[in-house]
Design an enzyme around this catalytic site. Structure first.
Site, PDB file in Angstrom:
ATOM      1  N   SER A   1       0.852  -1.314  -0.055  1.00  0.00           N
ATOM      2  CA  SER A   1      -0.067  -0.022   0.068  1.00  0.00           C
ATOM      3  C   SER A   1       0.971   1.262   0.045  1.00  0.00           C
ATOM      4  CB  SER A   1      -0.895  -0.040   1.180  1.00  0.00           C
ATOM      5  OG  SER A   1      -1.531   1.231   1.391  1.00  0.00           O
TER       6      SER A   1
ATOM      7  N   TYR B   1      -2.746  -1.696   9.951  1.00  0.00           N
ATOM      8  CA  TYR B   1      -2.518  -2.158   8.596  1.00  0.00           C
ATOM      9  C   TYR B   1      -1.242  -1.884   7.882  1.00  0.00           C
ATOM     10  CZ  TYR B   1      -3.651  -1.831   3.669  1.00  0.00           C
ATOM     11  OH  TYR B   1      -3.993  -1.969   2.067  1.00  0.00           O
TER      12      TYR B   1
HETATM   13  P1  NAP Z   1     -11.095  -6.259  -2.055  1.00  0.00           P
HETATM   14  O1  NAP Z   1     -11.843  -5.767  -3.018  1.00  0.00           O
HETATM   15  O2  NAP Z   1     -11.722  -6.185  -0.404  1.00  0.00           O
HETATM   16  O3  NAP Z   1     -10.630  -7.783  -2.342  1.00  0.00           O
HETATM   17  C1  NAP Z   1      -9.951  -8.517  -1.513  1.00  0.00           C
HETATM   18  C2  NAP Z   1      -9.800  -9.886  -1.742  1.00  0.00           C
HETATM   19  O4  NAP Z   1      -9.008 -10.689  -1.059  1.00  0.00           O
HETATM   20  C3  NAP Z   1     -10.818 -10.587  -2.045  1.00  0.00           C
HETATM   21  O5  NAP Z   1     -10.638 -11.536  -3.246  1.00  0.00           O
HETATM   22  C4  NAP Z   1     -10.999 -11.580  -0.673  1.00  0.00           C
HETATM   23  O6  NAP Z   1     -11.681 -12.879  -1.262  1.00  0.00           O
HETATM   24  C5  NAP Z   1      -9.706 -11.750  -0.731  1.00  0.00           C
HETATM   25  N1  NAP Z   1      -9.365 -11.860   0.932  1.00  0.00           N
HETATM   26  C6  NAP Z   1      -9.749 -11.129   1.887  1.00  0.00           C
HETATM   27  N2  NAP Z   1      -9.535 -11.649   2.938  1.00  0.00           N
HETATM   28  C7  NAP Z   1      -9.174 -13.109   2.847  1.00  0.00           C
HETATM   29  C8  NAP Z   1      -8.916 -14.110   3.610  1.00  0.00           C
HETATM   30  N3  NAP Z   1      -8.888 -14.017   4.960  1.00  0.00           N
HETATM   31  N4  NAP Z   1      -8.788 -15.333   2.995  1.00  0.00           N
HETATM   32  C9  NAP Z   1      -8.782 -15.547   1.674  1.00  0.00           C
HETATM   33  N5  NAP Z   1      -8.916 -14.384   0.804  1.00  0.00           N
HETATM   34  C10 NAP Z   1      -9.204 -13.197   1.560  1.00  0.00           C
HETATM   35  O7  NAP Z   1      -9.431  -5.661  -1.732  1.00  0.00           O
HETATM   36  P2  NAP Z   1      -8.858  -4.604  -2.910  1.00  0.00           P
HETATM   37  O8  NAP Z   1      -8.947  -3.212  -2.642  1.00  0.00           O
HETATM   38  O9  NAP Z   1      -8.780  -5.500  -4.155  1.00  0.00           O
HETATM   39  O10 NAP Z   1      -7.298  -4.964  -2.052  1.00  0.00           O
HETATM   40  C11 NAP Z   1      -6.585  -6.002  -2.922  1.00  0.00           C
HETATM   41  C12 NAP Z   1      -4.971  -5.400  -2.227  1.00  0.00           C
HETATM   42  O11 NAP Z   1      -4.770  -4.392  -2.508  1.00  0.00           O
HETATM   43  C13 NAP Z   1      -4.925  -5.736  -0.694  1.00  0.00           C
HETATM   44  O12 NAP Z   1      -3.752  -6.340  -0.255  1.00  0.00           O
HETATM   45  C14 NAP Z   1      -5.235  -4.267  -0.187  1.00  0.00           C
HETATM   46  O13 NAP Z   1      -4.491  -4.166   1.030  1.00  0.00           O
HETATM   47  C15 NAP Z   1      -4.354  -3.594  -1.326  1.00  0.00           C
HETATM   48  N6  NAP Z   1      -4.572  -2.159  -1.346  1.00  0.00           N
HETATM   49  C16 NAP Z   1      -5.930  -1.781  -1.780  1.00  0.00           C
HETATM   50  C17 NAP Z   1      -6.171  -0.319  -1.802  1.00  0.00           C
HETATM   51  C18 NAP Z   1      -7.519   0.341  -2.066  1.00  0.00           C
HETATM   52  O14 NAP Z   1      -7.877   1.317  -2.209  1.00  0.00           O
HETATM   53  N7  NAP Z   1      -8.629  -0.637  -2.714  1.00  0.00           N
HETATM   54  C19 NAP Z   1      -4.962   0.658  -1.502  1.00  0.00           C
HETATM   55  C20 NAP Z   1      -3.829  -0.033  -1.351  1.00  0.00           C
HETATM   56  C21 NAP Z   1      -3.583  -1.295  -1.082  1.00  0.00           C
HETATM   57  P3  NAP Z   1     -13.046 -13.187  -0.259  1.00  0.00           P
HETATM   58  O15 NAP Z   1     -13.997 -11.893   0.155  1.00  0.00           O
HETATM   59  O16 NAP Z   1     -13.383 -14.384  -0.996  1.00  0.00           O
HETATM   60  O17 NAP Z   1     -12.389 -13.682   0.933  1.00  0.00           O
END
Ligand code: NAP
Length: 258
Positions: free
Chosen positions: A150, A163
């Site tokens: 992040s 986080y």
């Molecule tokens: P998201 O839309 O909430 O998707 C999260 C994904 O991770 C889903 O496929 C979910 O699958 C899986 N997941 C979450 N908890 C899990 C668990 N305990 N076991 C197995 N799978 C799990 O999140 P996103 O925004 O795409 O985030 C992806 C990555 O980018 C993360 O590492 C996040 O920290 C990082 N990030 C995001 C942002 C942002 O603004 N969106 C910014 C900085 C970094 P299930 O729902 O099936 O569990």
């Protein structure tokens, strides 16, 4: 070379590939000819949807279940991966590992419980560590590892302190692995998204919050999952063979100025 040939014949595993940024990464790699394991933890329908989308565009993918953050999670994930790959025509083994699955704990230090702290580290730090450890014997030389961190690890962000700490530890894993895996031709890099339009942050549903986060970027918009996936795809490909151990912000220049 067409984009279809960029990664042809390769196999990738994208943790959290079912939704959000992970889904965009899965789609992008599949378009480039990769067989993609679309991992999910809870939402089978989302993973199936991603697989169907990929297949409808002529790509190859399969859904893979393992709940991360529990003891034995990495072993469960790899057992499922090996089992499914047995039934595919592709070679066993892996070329591209994207540690993307993550959760956030939107609390400041006063409000973070021990359970919150343990959970955010279990999913965001411990799970990728052991997924890599147990995955390396399956990984072919010349492979690629990309850890999704992040942009918050390079700025002070007290509202998500646990986080940010968990992701900062993941940043170190990139550095250390890049050194260790160089002799095998495996590159290891971090991609650090900024504010991206996904479901991870429920506050993004509030228009004023969306607006505020959008203004953090020099382009005055939120990131789209595909903005991140394009960077990951580059790092996963042969053109990035000379890039390793790097932390690359894909944040639209968020917080560059004041
Ligand atoms: P998201 O839309 O909430 O998707 C999260 C994904 O991770 C889903 O496929 C979910 O699958 C899986 N997941 C979450 N908890 C899990 C668990 N305990 N076991 C197995 N799978 C799990 O999140 P996103 O925004 O795409 O985030 C992806 C990555 O980018 C993360 O590492 C996040 O920290 C990082 N990030 C995001 C942002 C942002 O603004 N969106 C910014 C900085 C970094 P299930 O729902 O099936 O569990």
């Amino acid at each position: 070379m067409t984009s279809h040939e960029l990664h042809a014949g390769r196999t990738a595993l994208v943790t959290g590939g079912s939704r959000g940024i992970g889904r965009a990464i899965c789609r992008r790699l599949a378009v480039e000819g990769v067989l993609v394991a679309v991992h999910y933890g809870h939402d089978r329908a989302a993973a199936d949807h991603t697989v169907k989308e990929i297949e409808n565009h002529g790509g190859r993918a399969f859904a893979l279940h393992a709940e991360l953050g529990l003891p034995g999670d990495a072993d469960q994930l790899w057992a499922a991966f090996d089992h499914i790959l047995d039934g595919q025509t592709s070679e066993p083994g892996l070329d591209i590992l994207i540690n993307n699955a993550g959760i956030t704990i939107p609390r400041g230090i006063a409000d973070v419980t021990e359970a919150d702290y343990d959970r955010v580290f279990a999913v965001n730090t411990k799970a990728p560590f052991f997924i890599v450890q147990r995955g390396l014997p399956r990984m072919r030389d010349g492979g690629r590892i990309v850890n999704i961190s992040s942009a918050a690890t390079h700025i002070a962000y007290p509202q998500i302190v646990a986080y940010g700490m968990a992701k900062a530890a993941l940043d170190y894993l990139t550095l250390s692995l890049a050194q260790e895996l160089g002799p095998r031709g495996i590159t290891v890099n971090t991609v650090a998204p900024g504010y991206t339009a996904t479901e991870i942050n429920p506050k993004l549903a509030v228009p004023e919050v969306r607006q505020k986060y959008a203004q953090a970027s020099v382009f005055h918009r939120l990131g789209a999952p595909s903005d991140i996936a394009d960077v990951v795809s580059f790092l996963a490909g042969d053109q990035a063979r000379w890039v390793t151990g790097q932390w690359i912000a894909a944040s639209g220049g968020a917080h560059l100025g004041r």
